[in-house]
Design an enzyme around this catalytic site. Structure first.
Site, PDB file in Angstrom:
ATOM      1  N   ASP A  11       1.200  -6.171   1.716  1.00 46.18           N
ATOM      2  CA  ASP A  11       1.803  -5.051   2.409  1.00 46.18           C
ATOM      3  C   ASP A  11       3.048  -5.597   3.119  1.00 46.18           C
ATOM      4  OD1 ASP A  11       1.900  -2.578   3.940  1.00 46.18           O
ATOM      5  OD2 ASP A  11       1.136  -3.776   5.601  1.00 46.18           O
ATOM      6  N   ARG A  12       4.029  -4.754   3.463  1.00 41.39           N
ATOM      7  CA  ARG A  12       5.212  -5.290   4.146  1.00 41.39           C
ATOM      8  C   ARG A  12       5.089  -5.128   5.666  1.00 41.39           C
ATOM      9  NH1 ARG A  12      11.297  -2.895   4.144  1.00 41.39           N
ATOM     10  NH2 ARG A  12      10.476  -2.148   6.140  1.00 41.39           N
ATOM     11  N   ASP A  13       5.301  -3.889   6.151  1.00 43.54           N
ATOM     12  CA  ASP A  13       5.339  -3.666   7.605  1.00 43.54           C
ATOM     13  C   ASP A  13       3.974  -3.925   8.243  1.00 43.54           C
ATOM     14  OD1 ASP A  13       8.115  -2.735   7.666  1.00 43.54           O
ATOM     15  OD2 ASP A  13       7.346  -1.037   6.519  1.00 43.54           O
ATOM     16  N   PHE A  22       9.099   2.338  10.786  1.00 43.87           N
ATOM     17  CA  PHE A  22      10.139   2.676   9.796  1.00 43.87           C
ATOM     18  C   PHE A  22      11.334   1.719   9.844  1.00 43.87           C
ATOM     19  CE2 PHE A  22       7.808   6.619  10.779  1.00 43.87           C
ATOM     20  CZ  PHE A  22       7.307   6.903   9.506  1.00 43.87           C
ATOM     21  N   GLN A  55       7.085   3.457   1.713  1.00 43.33           N
ATOM     22  CA  GLN A  55       8.332   3.687   2.454  1.00 43.33           C
ATOM     23  C   GLN A  55       8.597   5.187   2.558  1.00 43.33           C
ATOM     24  OE1 GLN A  55      10.160   1.464   4.153  1.00 43.33           O
ATOM     25  NE2 GLN A  55       8.660  -0.122   3.686  1.00 43.33           N
ATOM     26  N   ARG A 110       1.766   6.096  -3.569  1.00 43.38           N
ATOM     27  CA  ARG A 110       1.583   5.956  -2.112  1.00 43.38           C
ATOM     28  C   ARG A 110       0.158   5.476  -1.806  1.00 43.38           C
ATOM     29  NH1 ARG A 110       2.990   7.312   3.105  1.00 43.38           N
ATOM     30  NH2 ARG A 110       1.387   8.379   4.305  1.00 43.38           N
ATOM     31  N   ASP A 136      -2.415  -4.253   6.826  1.00 46.40           N
ATOM     32  CA  ASP A 136      -2.840  -3.965   8.216  1.00 46.40           C
ATOM     33  C   ASP A 136      -3.480  -2.594   8.368  1.00 46.40           C
ATOM     34  OD1 ASP A 136      -0.264  -2.762   7.744  1.00 46.40           O
ATOM     35  OD2 ASP A 136      -0.057  -2.480   9.912  1.00 46.40           O
ATOM     36  N   LYS A 137      -3.585  -1.844   7.258  1.00 48.59           N
ATOM     37  CA  LYS A 137      -4.143  -0.487   7.362  1.00 48.59           C
ATOM     38  C   LYS A 137      -5.275  -0.282   6.360  1.00 48.59           C
ATOM     39  CE  LYS A 137       0.137   2.000   8.607  1.00 48.59           C
ATOM     40  NZ  LYS A 137       1.098   2.974   8.079  1.00 48.59           N
TER      41      LYS A 137
HETATM   42  O1  GMZ Z   1       3.027  -1.147   5.824  1.00 47.43           O
HETATM   43  P1  GMZ Z   1       3.883  -0.724   4.664  1.00 47.43           P
HETATM   44  O2  GMZ Z   1       3.129  -0.019   3.570  1.00 47.43           O
HETATM   45  O3  GMZ Z   1       4.721  -1.882   4.129  1.00 47.43           O
HETATM   46  O4  GMZ Z   1       4.970   0.305   5.221  1.00 47.43           O
HETATM   47  C1  GMZ Z   1       4.600   1.249   6.214  1.00 47.43           C
HETATM   48  C2  GMZ Z   1       5.851   1.741   6.846  1.00 47.43           C
HETATM   49  O5  GMZ Z   1       6.669   2.158   5.819  1.00 47.43           O
HETATM   50  C3  GMZ Z   1       5.700   2.888   7.823  1.00 47.43           C
HETATM   51  O6  GMZ Z   1       4.588   3.674   7.479  1.00 47.43           O
HETATM   52  C4  GMZ Z   1       4.434   4.805   8.257  1.00 47.43           C
HETATM   53  O7  GMZ Z   1       3.251   5.405   7.814  1.00 47.43           O
HETATM   54  P2  GMZ Z   1       3.305   6.684   6.856  1.00 47.43           P
HETATM   55  O8  GMZ Z   1       4.055   6.315   5.603  1.00 47.43           O
HETATM   56  O9  GMZ Z   1       4.006   7.759   7.645  1.00 47.43           O
HETATM   57  O10 GMZ Z   1       1.841   6.983   6.600  1.00 47.43           O
HETATM   58  C5  GMZ Z   1       4.311   4.465   9.741  1.00 47.43           C
HETATM   59  O11 GMZ Z   1       3.088   3.749   9.954  1.00 47.43           O
HETATM   60  C6  GMZ Z   1       5.490   3.576  10.142  1.00 47.43           C
HETATM   61  O12 GMZ Z   1       5.332   3.150  11.497  1.00 47.43           O
HETATM   62  C7  GMZ Z   1       5.584   2.374   9.238  1.00 47.43           C
HETATM   63  O13 GMZ Z   1       6.707   1.612   9.580  1.00 47.43           O
HETATM   64 MG    MG Z   2       1.527  -2.075   6.827  1.00 40.87          MG
HETATM   65 ZN    ZN Z   3       4.973   7.311  -4.409  1.00 42.40          ZN
END
Ligand code: GMZ
Ligand code: MG
Ligand code: ZN
EC number: 3.1.3.-
Length: 188
Positions: A11-13, A22, A55, A110, A136-137
């Site tokens: 995972d990235r973020d 974001f 993203q 997604r 992380d999720k």
């Molecule tokens: O963790 P990865 O998958 O690399 O990227 C997640 C992010 O693109 C963003 O995903 C969003 O979730 P939603 O996309 O709104 O559910 C939020 O949690 C943002 O705070 C977060 O930065």
């Molecule tokens: Mg993440």
């Molecule tokens: Zn998609």
């Protein structure tokens, strides 16, 4: 097909960089402590490194696909500079409630859907059972499960972890930095 390779799906973020919400600018992209060294080690251990990132900021109109690509290029070069060659980078720009028409859709990529991981499997000839997903999720763990990834690692370096997230993981580590030692210990 022969010679399948094991991978670490990343995972990235919240896993590679601090999730400030974001993130789309170089100035806001901070590598989490120890993750570059961990990626170096995982490469030496023979794993392909494959980034899989939601993203939805693109569908939500917070930044464009071009901006994402520019940041991704910078990330890729920064890692290559430190001897970490990424083997694949997959991203999902969609969200069903997005405000940008072309990205406002239900898709197969997604997370928790497994689309990005399955693309990696096919294009890179990955041995899914021998592979790891680090995220992380809960959605990261569910995507891994649906894609048949053998090991699901939840990390505490991103979103707060609750019980429902923990239940979907095989193990919880503080961060990606701990993964090489964890894998080596498991092999003992
Ligand atoms: O963790 P990865 O998958 O690399 O990227 C997640 C992010 O693109 C963003 O995903 C969003 O979730 P939603 O996309 O709104 O559910 C939020 O949690 C943002 O705070 C977060 O930065
Ligand atoms: Mg993440
Ligand atoms: Zn998609």
């Amino acid at each position: 097909m022969t010679n399948k390779i094991p991978a670490i799906f990343l995972d990235r973020d919240g896993t590679i960089n601090i999730d400030h919400g974001f993130v789309h600018q170089i100035d806001d992209f901070q590598f989490i402590d120890g993750v570059i060294e961990a990626m170096q080690e995982l490469k030496k251990m023979g794993y392909a490194l494959v980034v899989v990132t939601n993203q939805s900021g693109i569908a939500r109109g917070k930044y464009t696909e071009d901006q994402f690509m520019q940041l991704t290029e910078w990330m890729d070069w920064s890692l290559a500079d430190r001897d970490v060659e990424l083997d694949g980078i997959y991203f999902c720009p969609h969200h069903p409630e997005g405000s940008v028409a072309e990205y406002a859709q239900v898709c197969d990529c997604r997370k928790p859907k497994p689309g990005m991981l399955l693309s990696g499997q096919e294009q890179l000839n990955i041995d899914m059972a021998a592979s790891y997903m680090v995220g992380d999720k809960r959605e990261d763990m569910l995507a891994a499960q649906a894609a048949g990834v053998g090991h699901k690692i939840l990390v505490r370096s991103g979103q707060p972890i609750d019980e429902t997230a923990q239940e979907t993981a095989d193990v919880v580590l503080n961060s990606l930095a701990e993964l090489p030692a964890f894998i080596k210990n498991a092999a003992k």
